[in-house]
Design a protein around this motif. Structure first.
Motif, PDB file in Angstrom:
ATOM      1  N   HIS A   1      16.824 -26.478  15.474  1.00  0.00           N
ATOM      2  CA  HIS A   1      18.026 -26.619  14.643  1.00  0.00           C
ATOM      3  C   HIS A   1      17.686 -26.635  13.160  1.00  0.00           C
ATOM      4  O   HIS A   1      18.544 -26.374  12.311  1.00  0.00           O
ATOM      5  CB  HIS A   1      18.778 -27.901  15.020  1.00  0.00           C
TER       6      HIS A   1
ATOM      7  N   ALA B   1      15.597 -22.586  12.726  1.00  0.00           N
ATOM      8  CA  ALA B   1      16.457 -21.402  12.807  1.00  0.00           C
ATOM      9  C   ALA B   1      17.866 -21.818  13.213  1.00  0.00           C
ATOM     10  O   ALA B   1      18.304 -21.546  14.333  1.00  0.00           O
ATOM     11  CB  ALA B   1      15.884 -20.393  13.799  1.00  0.00           C
ATOM     12  N   PRO B   2      18.599 -22.474  12.324  1.00  0.00           N
ATOM     13  CA  PRO B   2      19.948 -22.928  12.678  1.00  0.00           C
ATOM     14  C   PRO B   2      20.881 -21.795  13.090  1.00  0.00           C
ATOM     15  O   PRO B   2      21.809 -22.011  13.872  1.00  0.00           O
ATOM     16  CB  PRO B   2      20.435 -23.631  11.400  1.00  0.00           C
ATOM     17  N   SER B   3      20.596 -20.582  12.598  1.00  0.00           N
ATOM     18  CA  SER B   3      21.459 -19.458  12.965  1.00  0.00           C
ATOM     19  C   SER B   3      21.343 -19.103  14.442  1.00  0.00           C
ATOM     20  O   SER B   3      22.221 -18.449  15.000  1.00  0.00           O
ATOM     21  CB  SER B   3      21.126 -18.231  12.111  1.00  0.00           C
ATOM     22  N   ARG B   4      20.245 -19.539  15.100  1.00  0.00           N
ATOM     23  CA  ARG B   4      20.033 -19.214  16.511  1.00  0.00           C
ATOM     24  C   ARG B   4      19.841 -20.463  17.370  1.00  0.00           C
ATOM     25  O   ARG B   4      19.458 -20.369  18.536  1.00  0.00           O
ATOM     26  CB  ARG B   4      18.799 -18.309  16.656  1.00  0.00           C
TER      27      ARG B   4
ATOM     28  N   THR C   1      16.893 -18.021  22.915  1.00  0.00           N
ATOM     29  CA  THR C   1      16.029 -18.393  21.801  1.00  0.00           C
ATOM     30  C   THR C   1      15.442 -19.777  22.013  1.00  0.00           C
ATOM     31  O   THR C   1      14.262 -20.019  21.722  1.00  0.00           O
ATOM     32  CB  THR C   1      16.808 -18.352  20.474  1.00  0.00           C
TER      33      THR C   1
ATOM     34  N   ASP D   1      17.446 -23.864   3.001  1.00  0.00           N
ATOM     35  CA  ASP D   1      16.442 -24.174   4.028  1.00  0.00           C
ATOM     36  C   ASP D   1      16.656 -25.604   4.531  1.00  0.00           C
ATOM     37  O   ASP D   1      16.650 -26.556   3.752  1.00  0.00           O
ATOM     38  CB  ASP D   1      15.046 -24.014   3.416  1.00  0.00           C
TER      39      ASP D   1
ATOM     40  N   ASP E   1      19.842 -20.364   5.502  1.00  0.00           N
ATOM     41  CA  ASP E   1      19.354 -21.703   5.821  1.00  0.00           C
ATOM     42  C   ASP E   1      18.295 -21.709   6.906  1.00  0.00           C
ATOM     43  O   ASP E   1      17.817 -22.768   7.312  1.00  0.00           O
ATOM     44  CB  ASP E   1      20.510 -22.623   6.216  1.00  0.00           C
ATOM     45  N   ASP E   2      17.880 -20.549   7.401  1.00  0.00           N
ATOM     46  CA  ASP E   2      16.798 -20.481   8.381  1.00  0.00           C
ATOM     47  C   ASP E   2      15.457 -20.705   7.681  1.00  0.00           C
ATOM     48  O   ASP E   2      15.153 -20.062   6.683  1.00  0.00           O
ATOM     49  CB  ASP E   2      16.779 -19.118   9.084  1.00  0.00           C
ATOM     50  N   HIS E   3      14.657 -21.595   8.228  1.00  0.00           N
ATOM     51  CA  HIS E   3      13.340 -21.849   7.649  1.00  0.00           C
ATOM     52  C   HIS E   3      12.343 -20.759   8.032  1.00  0.00           C
ATOM     53  O   HIS E   3      11.551 -20.319   7.200  1.00  0.00           O
ATOM     54  CB  HIS E   3      12.832 -23.216   8.114  1.00  0.00           C
TER      55      HIS E   3
ATOM     56  N   PHE F   1      13.886 -15.081  11.229  1.00  0.00           N
ATOM     57  CA  PHE F   1      15.292 -15.240  11.571  1.00  0.00           C
ATOM     58  C   PHE F   1      16.125 -15.023  10.309  1.00  0.00           C
ATOM     59  O   PHE F   1      15.617 -15.097   9.193  1.00  0.00           O
ATOM     60  CB  PHE F   1      15.563 -16.623  12.165  1.00  0.00           C
ATOM     61  N   GLY F   2      17.425 -14.774  10.499  1.00  0.00           N
ATOM     62  CA  GLY F   2      18.271 -14.495   9.344  1.00  0.00           C
ATOM     63  C   GLY F   2      18.041 -13.080   8.850  1.00  0.00           C
ATOM     64  O   GLY F   2      17.652 -12.181   9.606  1.00  0.00           O
TER      65      GLY F   2
END
Length: 411
Positions: free
Chosen positions: A180, A183-186, A192, A240, A266-268, A272-273
């Motif tokens: 979370h 990679a909050p987007s996934r 994933t 991030d 916001d993905d670290h 991702f993103g």
């Protein structure tokens, strides 16, 4: 020398895992691509160089990088396919630098660009300071100089917050820990989640993962940052979730001449993103010396971008030649529209204007530093008529070549 496009790895083709000897420890590494530029990734936390290729987003990201460089990935000692060590005997950052050097030597790299991701950033930075003769470029992505705040460094998490993370990690190892934040987007995608959990399990034991985490929160390289002498690029996504953008802003102020590129999202994890912006910045910095974001679009693909940098390098070496756009485009596998559109997009100037600028700047240097006759200088930089050269020089610099030379005292 032009940068080769290299070869694009077939995702179904197994990449060979090799081993570098560092003291008595074997360090697993892989090489992907065949470009003339070497790039080694110093990843954060835990890795498994073979399991990376089972994560589609990460595999795609690595493949994109390998299109313009010879890419080196590795597992730190104690993780992945490298020799296991007891969690209490994991090496400090000095030993890790020696491991990194062993990989560089085993890969037969004379000079390598070092990309430090997250916790890998401090190791990459220290390596660049300790071995500047081996490092061509330093790149830091989503990284930090210190992960615990103090009075002069307000970013990071308190020791209490880190301790809660450690307790959660040790109780839930085998689950998609940290996704979370990574990679909050996934984060809510079951596939994933499963791949991330598998990757972590195959990268390290719970004890090793916790020991590495404890080591990472003790890192503090603030005093080292002003000592960096190699060209440096810092990349960070604005929102991030794991590492605040302020970390990179601080490092940008401390590393002499560093470039800072702020990316949306916001993905670290960089795979991702929107990976195109990350790849663009890395590629343009390594090949052209300046990070350019959004170099690729509906017209330009990665191969086109690389070709355009090759065009610019060719012009720098052959500015005095009489060139036609059609011939230049064909030489580098572009059509004329892509050549004109892409060159202006990347370098903020038309192709021909760039060539003329190179000619005039070279002539200016020759006028200032030599006593070669102006007619010969004009011919040397590609002007067959001295009158045309004089007029172009005056338009560019506001005075004739003879007047400029007189002011310099070389004529």
């Amino acid at each position: 020398m032009f940068v080769s496009l290299g070869t694009v790895r077939d995702p179904m083709q197994k990449t060979e895992t090799k081993y570098a000897q560092s003291g008595k420890v074997n360090i697993a590494y892989q090489i992907v691509g065949e470009g003339s530029l070497d790039l080694i990734i110093v990843a954060g936390w835990v890795t498994n160089v073979e399991e990376m290729w089972n994560m589609p987003e990460l595999a795609a990201w690595l493949n994109r990088l390998s299109q313009f460089c010879r890419l080196i990935i590795f597992d730190k000692r104690g993780t992945g396919l490298s020799d296991r060590v007891e969690p209490g005997r994991l090496p400090g950052i000095t030993q890790r630098m020696q491991d990194l050097r062993a990989i560089v030597e085993a890969a037969d790299s004379r000079e390598v660009a070092v990309l430090g991701l997250s916790e890998g950033g401090p190791l990459a930075t220290l390596f660049a300071v300790e071995y500047p003769e081996l490092v061509s470029h330093l790149l830091l992505y989503g990284s930090y100089a210190r992960w615990i705040p103090d009075g002069e460094y307000p970013w990071g998490l308190s020791r209490q917050q880190h301790q809660k993370t450690l307790e959660h990690m040790q109780s839930n190892w085998g689950q998609p820990i940290g996704l979370h934040l990574m990679a909050p987007s996934r984060a809510n995608d079951p596939a994933t989640q499963e791949r991330w959990a598998t990757y972590l399990r195959r990268s390290a034991s719970p004890g090793t993962a916790a020991a590495l985490y404890r080591m990472n929160i003790e890192i503090d390289i603030r005093e080292v940052l002003p000592k960096v002498t190699v060209p440096s690029l810092i990349l960070h996504r604005t929102d991030d979730r794991l590492i605040e953008f302020g970390h990179s802003q601080y490092m940008h102020r401390q590393i002499p001449g560093a470039q800072l590129v702020q990316l949306p999202g916001d993905d670290h994890l960089p795979w991702f993103g929107d990976i195109t912006e990350v790849i663009d910045a890395i590629q343009s910095f390594l090949i052209g010396g300046k990070a350019v974001v959004n170099a690729q679009d509906d017209i330009l693909n990665p191969e086109d971008v690389t070709a355009l940098y090759q065009v610019r390098q060719f012009l720098q070496e052959s500015y005095a030649e009489k060139l036609q756009l059609k011939t230049l485009a064909r030489r580098f596998g572009l059509n004329q529209y892509k050549l004109k559109y892409g060159f202006r997009k990347l370098f903020d100037t038309p192709v021909i204007a760039y060539q003329h600028q190179l000619r005039l700047e070279t002539a200016k240097t020759m006028l200032r530093t030599t006593d070669i006759p102006i007619v010969e200088i004009a011919d040397a930089v590609g002007y067959r008529q001295a009158n045309n050269f004089s007029a172009a020089f005056k338009r560019e610099f506001g005075m004739t070549p003879s007047h400029f030379r007189k002011l310099q005292g070389t004529g």
